[in-house]
Design a protein around this motif. Sequence first.
Motif, PDB file in Angstrom:
ATOM      1  N   GLN A   1      62.206 -13.779   1.116  1.00  0.00           N
ATOM      2  CA  GLN A   1      61.485 -15.270   0.957  1.00  0.00           C
ATOM      3  C   GLN A   1      60.199 -15.569   0.531  1.00  0.00           C
ATOM      4  O   GLN A   1      59.699 -16.349   0.062  1.00  0.00           O
ATOM      5  CB  GLN A   1      61.955 -16.287   2.046  1.00  0.00           C
ATOM      6  CG  GLN A   1      63.498 -16.481   2.235  1.00  0.00           C
ATOM      7  CD  GLN A   1      63.899 -17.226   0.670  1.00  0.00           C
ATOM      8  OE1 GLN A   1      63.328 -18.100   0.402  1.00  0.00           O
ATOM      9  NE2 GLN A   1      65.035 -16.526   0.227  1.00  0.00           N
TER      10      GLN A   1
ATOM     11  N   TYR B   1      59.758 -15.926  21.181  1.00  0.00           N
ATOM     12  CA  TYR B   1      61.128 -16.446  21.514  1.00  0.00           C
ATOM     13  C   TYR B   1      62.152 -15.364  21.744  1.00  0.00           C
ATOM     14  O   TYR B   1      61.756 -14.130  21.601  1.00  0.00           O
ATOM     15  CB  TYR B   1      61.221 -17.551  20.134  1.00  0.00           C
ATOM     16  CG  TYR B   1      61.262 -16.578  18.829  1.00  0.00           C
ATOM     17  CD1 TYR B   1      62.017 -16.005  18.318  1.00  0.00           C
ATOM     18  CD2 TYR B   1      59.959 -16.928  17.979  1.00  0.00           C
ATOM     19  CE1 TYR B   1      62.271 -15.209  17.087  1.00  0.00           C
ATOM     20  CE2 TYR B   1      60.039 -16.380  16.639  1.00  0.00           C
ATOM     21  CZ  TYR B   1      60.971 -15.439  16.195  1.00  0.00           C
ATOM     22  OH  TYR B   1      60.646 -15.032  15.164  1.00  0.00           O
TER      23      TYR B   1
ATOM     24  N   HIS C   1      52.707 -11.267   9.458  1.00  0.00           N
ATOM     25  CA  HIS C   1      53.379 -11.898  10.497  1.00  0.00           C
ATOM     26  C   HIS C   1      52.193 -11.972  11.741  1.00  0.00           C
ATOM     27  O   HIS C   1      52.644 -11.951  12.663  1.00  0.00           O
ATOM     28  CB  HIS C   1      54.408 -10.965  11.105  1.00  0.00           C
ATOM     29  CG  HIS C   1      55.743 -10.963  10.192  1.00  0.00           C
ATOM     30  ND1 HIS C   1      56.502 -12.221   9.755  1.00  0.00           N
ATOM     31  CD2 HIS C   1      56.312 -10.100   9.583  1.00  0.00           C
ATOM     32  CE1 HIS C   1      57.379 -12.010   9.036  1.00  0.00           C
ATOM     33  NE2 HIS C   1      57.362 -10.664   8.728  1.00  0.00           N
TER      34      HIS C   1
ATOM     35  N   ALA D   1      61.112 -19.285  12.423  1.00  0.00           N
ATOM     36  CA  ALA D   1      61.809 -19.369  13.957  1.00  0.00           C
ATOM     37  C   ALA D   1      60.707 -19.870  14.921  1.00  0.00           C
ATOM     38  O   ALA D   1      60.537 -20.477  15.689  1.00  0.00           O
ATOM     39  CB  ALA D   1      62.220 -17.800  14.377  1.00  0.00           C
TER      40      ALA D   1
END
Length: 430
Positions: free
Chosen positions: A76, A233, A268, A340
């Motif tokens: 993506q 998370y 990231h 997320a």
Amino acid sequence: MICRGCHANGEHDFWEFCDLGVQPLANTLLTKDQLLEPVTTYPLRPMLCEKCMLVQLPDLVSPEQTFSDYPYFSSQSATYVEHSRQHADDLIKHFLMGEAWRREHAGGEGRLVVEIASNDGYMLRHFIRGGIERVYGIEPARNVADHATKRGIPTFVDFFSSVLASKLVESKDGLVTGGRADVIIANNVLAHVPNLSSFLVGLRIMLAPEGVVSIEVPWLKDLVDGDECGTIYHEHLSYFLLHSIEYALTGQAGGLRVFDVEHFPEIHGGTMRLYLCHGSAQHEQTERVREWQSVERGWLVSAPLHHFGRQPSALKQAVWSFLLSQKVIDRYVCGYGAAAKAATVLSYCGVGPELMPWIADTTPAKWDRYLGGTQIHITTPLALTERRPDVIWVLAPNWIEEIKSKLRDQCDWHPHVAWQDGTEIRMERL
Ligand code: TYD
């Protein structure tokens, strides 16, 4: 609790340094019918093992639960696709075409590249294109693995472990498996692994004597220094320093060593790439590893996690003051990028559809679903042109430059773009 890295289990070995409340799994995406059903939530309180400095969450959720239908597709982001292409080219150039390989494989059966958590095949296709004879992926999420298989990349739907590694190495199926790998890639997977020892032992079993394992994993120092609490998370079980990985490699999961490390601050939220080999292999440890170790030692002495524990509530204040200030002047705010980390931040801050009615995302698997914690609707980026919001809050700030440039092409009414930077929300006119 037993430390995933060093197996410490004393009452005083762990420090709960941060509290992100009680949340559903970040990748829980609901269908419209599920909106009236209860959603399971779990406490989100990361802990530091004071012996090996591994930050971790207890594994409350089975990997099968997380990865049975996984909505994350690596392809993506164009930035990430390009990063991976360069990574593949570097691995081919340095470790698959070099002298060491030629010596080892003179008259041999051909080079083998294995990727663990190979996702939709975004990375392995470059090895096939580069002429590597044998390539296969291991990916637990069937829906994602199917995309790779359709691209012609052999993919095993399974979780990697020492048991699976032995099975694949010994396999005589005459297809792609069998034998040890010259290169193993494990990008963005280590954080998800509940049994770290089995994973590391599996790498050792699967690696050829002079082979190389290339691991990319978010670096805890970048996460903490950048106040990126959204990346904590439940699906991310562990948060690594080089130190904690080297510690794990000296324990039960020994046998491999880190011989080089590289830093990618833009991937990231800050990623380290580690190169591992067998303890007895010829790869010499680089100066970069020693420098990195010394940076981490200095950083740990400055007690950064004391400061980090206060960040979530500071972020909550910033988010509310940003959203309320936009509401007061009647600006229409939507989100972009149902990451997320976005689900985590919105759920922790208690932001629901009354403040952000929808989020646009390019991933078809997320369209017409709702975030599990806040029930915000996810839709296609076409909604932007149809509904012309005044403010687009980019909820995947790790791809901010790429997304801004996409939005510049799409949004000719020049809306404002907002994004999270640490504990602040920044905004500018597009
Ligand atoms: P990402 O930050 O890669 O990961 P995580 O889910 O682990 O936090 O997620 C980015 C999300 O943003 C993903 O759902 C894809 C989406 N996205 C877009 O919609 N458009 C884009 O241009 C990019 C780069 C991402």
